[in-house]
Motif scaffolding. Structure first.
Motif, mmCIF file in Angstrom:
data_model
loop_
_atom_site.group_PDB
_atom_site.id
_atom_site.type_symbol
_atom_site.label_atom_id
_atom_site.label_comp_id
_atom_site.label_asym_id
_atom_site.label_seq_id
_atom_site.Cartn_x
_atom_site.Cartn_y
_atom_site.Cartn_z
ATOM 1 N N MET A 124 0.829 -1.210 0.000
ATOM 2 C CA MET A 124 0.000 0.000 0.000
ATOM 3 C C MET A 124 0.861 1.256 0.000
ATOM 4 N N LEU A 125 1.982 1.224 0.703
ATOM 5 C CA LEU A 125 2.899 2.366 0.648
ATOM 6 C C LEU A 125 3.498 2.521 -0.751
ATOM 7 N N LEU A 126 3.737 1.416 -1.427
ATOM 8 C CA LEU A 126 4.205 1.493 -2.813
ATOM 9 C C LEU A 126 3.143 2.149 -3.689
ATOM 10 N N ILE A 300 -13.019 9.784 3.168
ATOM 11 C CA ILE A 300 -13.622 8.731 3.990
ATOM 12 C C ILE A 300 -13.244 7.355 3.458
ATOM 13 N N GLU A 301 -13.258 7.228 2.144
ATOM 14 C CA GLU A 301 -12.884 5.951 1.535
ATOM 15 C C GLU A 301 -11.440 5.587 1.854
ATOM 16 N N TYR A 302 -10.556 6.575 1.852
ATOM 17 C CA TYR A 302 -9.146 6.283 2.142
ATOM 18 C C TYR A 302 -8.952 5.905 3.609
ATOM 19 N N SER A 308 -9.587 -1.460 6.394
ATOM 20 C CA SER A 308 -10.130 -2.650 5.743
ATOM 21 C C SER A 308 -9.118 -3.275 4.782
ATOM 22 N N ASN A 309 -8.332 -2.450 4.104
ATOM 23 C CA ASN A 309 -7.329 -2.993 3.185
ATOM 24 C C ASN A 309 -6.247 -3.762 3.923
ATOM 25 N N THR A 310 -5.807 -3.230 5.060
ATOM 26 C CA THR A 310 -4.799 -3.945 5.852
ATOM 27 C C THR A 310 -5.349 -5.280 6.340
ATOM 28 N N ALA A 311 -6.595 -5.275 6.810
ATOM 29 C CA ALA A 311 -7.216 -6.528 7.234
ATOM 30 C C ALA A 311 -7.403 -7.485 6.063
ATOM 31 N N SER A 312 -7.603 -6.927 4.857
ATOM 32 C CA SER A 312 -7.815 -7.777 3.685
ATOM 33 C C SER A 312 -6.567 -8.567 3.330
ATOM 34 N N TYR A 313 -5.397 -8.019 3.647
ATOM 35 C CA TYR A 313 -4.170 -8.754 3.359
ATOM 36 C C TYR A 313 -4.002 -9.983 4.244
ATOM 37 N N VAL A 388 -7.831 -3.844 -5.890
ATOM 38 C CA VAL A 388 -8.564 -3.062 -4.886
ATOM 39 C C VAL A 388 -7.611 -2.388 -3.911
ATOM 40 N N GLU A 389 -6.796 -3.181 -3.213
ATOM 41 C CA GLU A 389 -5.975 -2.633 -2.130
ATOM 42 C C GLU A 389 -4.781 -1.831 -2.638
#
Length: 416
Positions: A124-126, A300-302, A308-313, A388-389
């Motif tokens: 995600m940082l990339l 808000i989405e970010y 949620s994206n971190t949990a998705s990994y 997505v992520e």
């Protein structure tokens, strides 16, 4: 990840690559075979990275290999294991001493869960770095200071700190220090629920409370920053441009001047600026409410997406856990239970047939389920994480449609 299964996938992909001309000449290729053929380089990369992850997890068809010598030895007169020395460290991957230990599953789950979070935050940082490169390419300082900077601060102050805590916990020998290993889940909960306070079971280092309070403050500041800065600066720019007079003449003395003005006006219709009857110069169709609503949705989405994206990994952890347990079950139930146990109590001639049959069933189950079905599942999950992520950090999809260079397309246009 599994070294054995990854090697099978790599060999399968290499067979396609080595025989490219043969498969390219085929005119009636089967549809399912065509999927594998067209994705041969993706399969090659998946196989190579599966081998690498297998070395990290020390998985060889669900078993652990003692490549460098285990640092855990059986204690004298006891059923438990102890370290061979105070500085004994397995060079790479998981120590095979964890194999068949009572806490193998809990330790492996914790290890893989942390690795999933590290990989997710890094990717995600990339994605954020890609958004910075886009902003630099289009020379948009507004995107840099109003989008990238607050987003990076929010991500690093929470999840960057979590990754730091994971590495810090790994580098400290907690049993040698006489302290229990801290709970990172408890630390993260206290980070939000009790700012400035660190529970005793979550203490990592001196001054941790002050550091967490500062990071929480930075995360809180970054939210209104990314929410309000860009719309307000765009509004200020619009109002500033609206106040300037244009240098265009109001009337022309002759026909040539009128034609020049008409041509200039026709060009201006395609630009993003225009002037009104009073000569005011302004941007067309600037709606502050629309810009504000768009920025609110984006912010808000970010913010929610970071969580949620971190949990998705964590799906990487779940896939690895399922793959490991299926590999162990197939080996223990089919090969050991159906073949090796028979050989322990009978002669070689008697156990040959059961061992052959059990190995054949295990091979079919390994290739069909672990190397085909789970490979497809892993590919779909990885594709989802990329789309997505990862890509939502920089991809907007609001540019011009991409039209690839094609002689056929040029020929059709010439015919028309």
């Amino acid at each position: 990840g599994d070294v054995g299964h990854g090697s099978l996938v790599t060999l399968f992909a290499l067979y396609f690559i080595v025989n490219e001309r043969k498969f390219q000449a085929m005119t009636d290729m089967d549809e399912i075979l065509g999927y594998a053929w067209h994705g041969r380089y993706v399969l090659l990369l998946m196989g190579l990275f599966s081998i690498y992850a297998g070395f990290l997890y020390n998985d060889f068809f669900g078993l652990m290999a003692d490549l460098f010598g285990s640092t855990w030895k059986h204690a004298e007169g006891g059923s438990f294991k102890q370290r061979a020395g105070a500085d004994a460290v397995y060079p790479f991957g998981l120590d095979p001493g964890w194999h068949h230990s009572p806490n193998e599953l809990s330790f492996g789950n914790s290890y893989k869960m942390k690795l999933s979070i590290i990989v997710g935050v890094a990717q995600m940082l990339l994605g954020l770095v890609c958004s910075l490169l886009n902003a630099i390419h289009f020379r948009s300082e507004l995107e840099v200071w109003c989008d990238f900077v607050p987003q990076a601060i929010f991500m690093l102050s929470i999840f960057g700190y979590l990754v730091f805590a994971i590495f810090y916990k790994w580098t400290v020998d907690w049993p040698a220090s006489g302290q229990p290993a801290p709970s990172l889940i408890g630390m993260l909960i206290a980070f939000f629920m009790s700012p400035g306070k660190v529970p005793a079971e979550a203490a990592l280092f001196e001054g941790q409370a002050a550091v967490q309070l500062l990071l929480l403050f930075l995360a809180a500041i970054s939210v209104p920053w990314m929410l309000l800065a860009k719309p307000l600066l765009l509004r200020r720019r619009h109002l500033t441009l609206s106040g300037y007079k244009t240098l265009r003449s109001r009337e022309a003395a002759d026909e040539s001047s009128k034609r020049l003005i008409d041509e200039t006006s026709s060009v201006d219709r395609f630009s993003d600026t225009s002037s009104d009857k009073n000569g005011k110069y302004h941007q067309e169709e600037f709606d502050f409410a629309e810009v504000m609503v768009h920025q609110v949705i984006h912010s808000i989405e970010y913010v929610l997406g970071c969580i949620s994206n971190t949990a998705s990994y964590l799906r990487l952890w779940a896939l690895s856990l399922a793959h490991k347990q299926l590999s162990v079950v197939f080996w223990e139930m089919i090969v050991v239970g159906g073949g090796l146990n028979v050989c322990r109590t009978s002669s070689a001639s008697v156990c040959a047939l059961p061992l052959f049959l059990s190995f054949a069933v295990w091979s079919v189950a390994t290739v069909g389920i672990l190397c085909c079905m789970e490979l497809l599942s892993a590919f779909l999950h990885t594709l989802r994480l990329h789309w997505v992520e990862f890509q939502n950090k920089f991809y907007n999809g609001d540019g011009k449609p991409f039209t690839p260079f094609s002689y056929e397309l040029i020929g059709n246009e010439n015919e028309e």
